[in-house]
Every structure is written in structure tokens, then in C-alpha cells.
Write an enzyme that holds these catalytic residues in place. Structure first.
Site, PDB file in Angstrom:
ATOM      1  CG  ASN A   1      21.115  14.412 -23.998  1.00 23.63           C
ATOM      2  OD1 ASN A   1      21.021  13.443 -23.254  1.00 23.63           O
ATOM      3  ND2 ASN A   1      20.079  15.175 -24.315  1.00 23.63           N
TER       4      ASN A   1
ATOM      5  CG  ASN B   1      22.965  11.654 -21.071  1.00 24.45           C
ATOM      6  OD1 ASN B   1      24.070  11.254 -21.406  1.00 24.45           O
ATOM      7  ND2 ASN B   1      21.859  11.173 -21.592  1.00 24.45           N
TER       8      ASN B   1
ATOM      9  CD  GLU C   1      16.576   4.372 -22.510  1.00 30.00           C
ATOM     10  OE1 GLU C   1      16.327   4.562 -21.310  1.00 30.00           O
ATOM     11  OE2 GLU C   1      15.906   4.895 -23.426  1.00 30.00           O
ATOM     12  CG  ASP C   2      12.981   1.483 -22.051  1.00 29.03           C
ATOM     13  OD1 ASP C   2      12.998   1.775 -23.266  1.00 29.03           O
ATOM     14  OD2 ASP C   2      12.087   1.886 -21.278  1.00 29.03           O
TER      15      ASP C   2
ATOM     16  CG  ASP D   1      14.859   6.324 -15.259  1.00 29.95           C
ATOM     17  OD1 ASP D   1      15.896   6.094 -15.909  1.00 29.95           O
ATOM     18  OD2 ASP D   1      13.709   6.072 -15.676  1.00 29.95           O
TER      19      ASP D   1
ATOM     20  CG  LEU E   1      20.853   8.817 -18.306  1.00 32.97           C
ATOM     21  CD1 LEU E   1      22.277   8.703 -18.817  1.00 32.97           C
ATOM     22  CD2 LEU E   1      19.872   8.299 -19.364  1.00 32.97           C
TER      23      LEU E   1
ATOM     24  NE  ARG F   1      18.691   4.158 -19.003  1.00 29.84           N
ATOM     25  CZ  ARG F   1      18.077   4.751 -17.983  1.00 29.84           C
ATOM     26  NH1 ARG F   1      18.297   4.319 -16.752  1.00 29.84           N
ATOM     27  NH2 ARG F   1      17.267   5.758 -18.197  1.00 29.84           N
TER      28      ARG F   1
ATOM     29  CG  ASP G   1      12.123  10.159 -12.576  1.00 27.76           C
ATOM     30  OD1 ASP G   1      12.760   9.116 -12.837  1.00 27.76           O
ATOM     31  OD2 ASP G   1      11.235  10.616 -13.316  1.00 27.76           O
TER      32      ASP G   1
END
Length: 535
Positions: free
Chosen positions: A339, A313, A448-449, A360, A284, A344, A362
Site C-alpha cells: 500500500n 492499493n 505524493e502530489d 482519485d 488509485l 499512483r 472519489d
């Protein structure tokens, strides 16, 4: 009249009846109005449901009404009379939601009820409430249940669940991506082949019309109570822990045998029950092109990678002059309608493997760490397997749940910013999980996780699995993410408490179990056996 024994147990016995309902000659009649009966049941742990005196009468309208009212308010039905037949008894494991006692053992009833632990009673009340909500609460659910039971009896498969069509954004590939020396230098921890395979999708399910009666019976009688989640397709035998979800939602198939190996063989092949398998990276991103390009380039040469699905997104398209790295595998850039962090977990049709590595843009993981996580997930396909662990805690002072990210030997969640999970859960998250949870994720742009961890723990009644001793996985020098904001943690506290209200209980489970490579800091020749240790 209210009876009370030496153990302070209270039993309500009514000797007068108002508004007596008509009943069969051998059946116990219902008294009072429905609202009055429900008020009593709400304050009750158990509800006595007495079968008709006629042994040939296996059920009746009054018997069913008593049963459903008890399930509706969360009271445990105590069915007195083993000759009675509860609804859909061939498909539903009523022993997980009700007690069925023969009438000659009525004198032992108090002892039997006292023998139940608090955990058992909570599980039975929760399962009973689920059965009522899913199969009996509305006319639509009743009709769906009837059709599903007929379909299951004649072995007709359920309709395939839909996949999310991926609207691909055209992009230009640049030069061949190099390999980060820090990522490539895995030493003796290489857990994949030197040369990667071409993309290989998971096999499609082909057994819909070849179920045997034995398969159906075995599936039904091994479905655990907590697996049944929310009203979707009633009575469908779906078990991620014992079978594999394949293709576009058409069903499951048994897992076949594999080949073993040690030393070089272990490094060169996956082995196990599915000797040939790949995974898909779902990444994402939101308006961080440089960070994204660096992350994609680091995936070059990653063993068993099928493709990369980039969930774009941002409402703004990628820059026209942006050159995407050529990693030797497809990079599918998916356009989203809005968005949303829920994107995800959409079951994109571009994902052709069962294994998904949600990551992710990053995230900074070495190839050997990713490969190790993939191998562990293959041993626990129904679990979330990932790197950063978190846990929940009860705040005694405020009587609420808290989200905790401090380092701990105990955890109850694994962040999906770097975690493997089965594509099956993407369908449940997007199409089955209550919309209120996804709405809160959109409202806070957060959690969301946590929602995915709630979902999987609720279904499996198992905690996630953390791999390696790594506590952080963010790349050095990357722009700060939303998780660095102070409000981020306050919102996660609110999310956990809201999700608990939606589920009706706390599904997260604690664990001190972690999986590390036995050779994490040990250098041995390649021809020596490599394996895992579990601590």
C-alpha cells in the site's frame, strides 16, 4: 590577505603557499590541502580558475581540480582564459554554470561579476552543483559520462528505461454502465465526438537509429540547465517541452502537423499537432468498492478515453461477488506489492498513451471538464494540467514553508487527484527522483502530489496549469478521505520543507494563469466557433 573595495566586496588573495603541489611550468600551482581549499570555497561566491599560460594547453589536471572543487561546494567558477576547454564542452552548456573571460579583459572582471543578479548567481551555483554531482562526483558517474559521450557522438541510442509490469487482478464485468444524467448534460460545452473511437495507443518511437548530426546538435544546444535533474543517464538529449516521449522509454520523436477546425469540426476532432490521440485514466483506490464502482460508471461514454487502470492499493483482493461496470473499454485492475501512494505514478506497461489522467476514486468531474482539461494539456504537454490548485507560502515567524489550500487567485501546485500529466514524468518519479522523497511519501501516506509538482516544476521551471473555476472535485456523500484529517496538513508542511532540503532550493513557481472555456456560461449554436480563453 583580504581585499575590500568600496562596495564591500571581499577578495581573498594568498601570497604564501603551504604544501605546494607539482604543476606544469605555465600553470598556476595549487596550494594547501583539499580540506582547507574547500573551506575557503564554501564561503565564496566565485572561484577564480586561471588557464595555463601556454595557449596550446587547453586543460590540465590542476585546472580540472580547481574547477571541480568550485563546483562541488557551489562556488561559481570564473575561468580566465578563453582558450581552455572545459570537460565535455560539446555536450554541456558551461555558460549556465561558469563565467569564461578572456585574459585581456581581466581588468573588467570586477565589473562583470557585479553585473550578475542574485537570481542568475543562484541558478549558476545550482547548475554547477548539478554538473558535479551528475558527471564528476564518483568514479561510476565519470565512467557513465564517458560512455554516454561516446554513445552520443556515434549516435547510438540509450538503453530503454523499464516499465512496471502490471499484474492484473481478474474481475467480472457486470451490466452495461449507464450514463449519469448530470455528467451527460454538457449542453454546448461538449468538447469531444458523439461516438468514441476504439482504444488507440500512442505511436511507438522509431527514430533511435536515424538521428542525424543536426538533430543531435539541435537537441544538445537547446537543453535548458534546470532540466538536468538527477544522476541517471548522463548526456541524453531528453526534452519533454520540445519532443514527445513515446513507448517504453526508448526516446522522443518530433510532433507532426494536424488539421484545424471550427464549430462542428472542432467538436468532432482534436485537431492540432497530434490530430489523433487518447488518454488513460489511472485511478488509485483502497477498500472503497462502492465509491470505485460509481466513479468507473461515470466514465462511460467519455471521449478519447483509451482505458482505465485501477491501482488496487489494498492487500485484500476485490470481493468475489463484485460486478464491475461495463463501460465499453478495458478496465485493468493492477495488483500492487504494498500500500503506497507512490503506486499512483508507477509507469505501468498497461498505460499505452502519453497522456495520463490521474484521478482519485472519489473525484467527481463532468465529461466536459475532463475533455477541456485534455485539450489544454495537449497545448502544454510538459506541464501538469488539472483542476484543484494549491500554493506554498513562507512562514516568516517560523522560517519555514507552509502548504496552503485556501482559495486564491495565485497557485503553485495542482493536485494530482484530478490532473493530466505526461507518462514521461512517471518514469522520472519512480526511477530517477531521489528515493528519500518516495520514502517520506510512504512514511506519512501523504504528499505524493506535492512530490510530483516539485519534480515537474524542477524539470521545466514552469508552474502547473489550472483549468476551470472549480475549487473542489470530491463527490458528495463519499466516505471521508485521509485529506480530511487535521494531521494531513501538518504532514504536508513537513513534506514541503523536507523536499526543499532534498532539492536544495524551492522549485515551485507561482502563477496567476488559469484556463477557462470561453463558452463556460454562454450558449451558442454548434456551428459557431468554439475556442478557449486564457485568464
Amino acid at each position: 590577505m583580504l581585499l575590500q573595495d568600496s562596495h564591500l566586496d571581499q577578495v581573498l588573495v594568498e601570497f604564501t603557499c603551504k604544501n605546494l603541489r607539482p604543476s606544469l611550468p605555465t600553470e598556476w600551482a595549487l596550494c594547501g590541502e583539499r580540506e582547507d581549499r574547500l573551506e575557503v570555497l564554501k564561503a565564496s561566491t566565485f572561484a577564480l580558475v586561471i588557464a595555463a599560460g601556454d595557449g596550446q594547453l587547453v586543460t590540465s589536471s590542476g585546472f580540472g581540480l580547481r574547477l571541480f572543487e568550485a563546483l562541488e561546494v557551489g562556488a561559481i567558477p570564473v575561468v580566465l582564459g578563453e582558450h581552455s576547454r572545459l570537460p565535455y564542452h560539446r555536450f554541456i552548456r558551461w555558460s549556465e554554470a561558469a563565467l569564461i573571460v578572456p585574459k585581456p579583459r581581466v581588468t573588467e572582471l570586477h565589473f562583470l561579476l557585479r553585473s550578475l543578479s542574485d537570481n542568475d548567481m543562484l541558478a549558476m551555483r545550482r547548475q554547477g552543483r548539478f554538473l558535479w554531482e551528475t558527471y564528476f562526483s564518483t568514479s561510476e558517474n565519470v565512467l557513465n559520462t564517458i560512455l554516454a559521450s561516446i554513445r552520443t557522438s556515434i549516435q547510438v541510442p540509450a538503453a530503454p528505461i523499464k516499465e512496471e509490469p502490471a499484474q492484473e487482478i481478474p474481475h467480472k464485468a457486470g451490466k452495461l454502465a449507464g450514463t449519469d444524467a448530470n455528467l451527460a448534460d454538457n449542453g454546448d460545452l461538449d468538447l469531444g465526438p458523439v461516438e468514441t473511437e476504439p482504444p488507440y495507443a500512442s505511436p511507438r518511437f522509431l527514430r533511435n537509429f536515424t538521428y542525424t548530426a543536426a538533430d543531435t546538435y539541435r537537441a544538445w544546444n537547446r537543453v535548458p540547465g534546470p532540466f538536468h535533474l538527477f544522476p541517471h543517464t548522463p548526456l541524453d538529449p531528453v526534452l519533454p517541452s520540445e519532443a514527445k516521449f513515446l513507448g517504453s522509454g526508448t526516446g522522443f520523436r518530433p510532433i507532426g502537423g494536424g488539421n484545424g477546425g471550427s464549430g462542428k469540426e472542432f467538436q468532432a476532432a482534436l485537431g492540432g499537432n497530434v490530430p489523433r490521440e487518447q488518454f488513460t485514466v489511472v485511478m488509485l483506490t483502497y477498500e472503497r468498492e462502492e465509491v470505485l464502482m460509481n466513479s468507473l460508471e461515470r466514465l462511460n461514454g467519455l471521449p478519447y478515453l483509451n482505458k482505465v487502470v485501477v491501482v488496487w492499493n489494498s492487500p485484500k483482493p476485490p470481493s468475489d461477488d463484485l460486478l464491475w461496470p461495463d463501460i465499453g473499454l478495458p478496465i485493468v485492475v493492477v495488483h500492487t506489492e504494498k500500500n503506497s501512494l507512490n503506486n499512483r505514478f508507477l509507469p505501468w506497461d498497461a498505460v499505452e498513451t502519453e497522456a495520463i489522467l490521474s484521478i482519485d476514486d472519489d473525484a467527481h468531474l463532468r465529461h466536459d471538464e475532463i475533455m477541456f482539461g485534455f485539450r489544454v494539456w495537449r497545448e502544454a504537454r510538459d506541464r501538469i494540467v488539472g483542476f484543484p490548485g494549491r500554493y506554498h507560502a513562507w512562514d516568516v515567524n517560523h522560517q519555514s514553508w507552509l502548504y496552503n489550500s485556501n482559495y486564491s487567485c495565485e497557485l503553485s501546485m495542482v493536485l494530482t487527484g484530478a490532473a493530466f500529466f505526461h507518462k514521461y514524468y512517471a518514469y522520472l518519479y519512480s526511477y530517477v527522483m531521489p528515493q528519500a522523497i518516495r520514502d517520506m511519501v510512504d512514511e506519512y501516506i501523504n504528499c505524493e502530489d506535492i512530490a510530483m509538482n516539485f519534480l515537474v516544476s524542477h524539470i521545466t521551471r514552469k508552474p502547473p496549469i489550472k483549468v476551470t473555476s472549480r475549487w473542489t472535485f470530491r463527490c458528495p456523500g463519499c466516505p471521508q478521505a485521509l485529506s480530511h484529517d487535521d494531521s494531513h496538513f501538518h504532514e504536508r508542511h513537513k513534506c514541503i520543507n523536507f523536499f526543499v532540503k532534498v532539492y536544495g532550493y524551492m522549485p515551485l513557481l507561482y502563477t496567476q494563469f488559469r484556463v477557462d472555456s470561453v463558452l463556460f456560461k454562454t450558449r451558442l449554436p454548434h456551428d459557431k466557433t468554439k475556442c478557449f480563453k486564457f485568464i
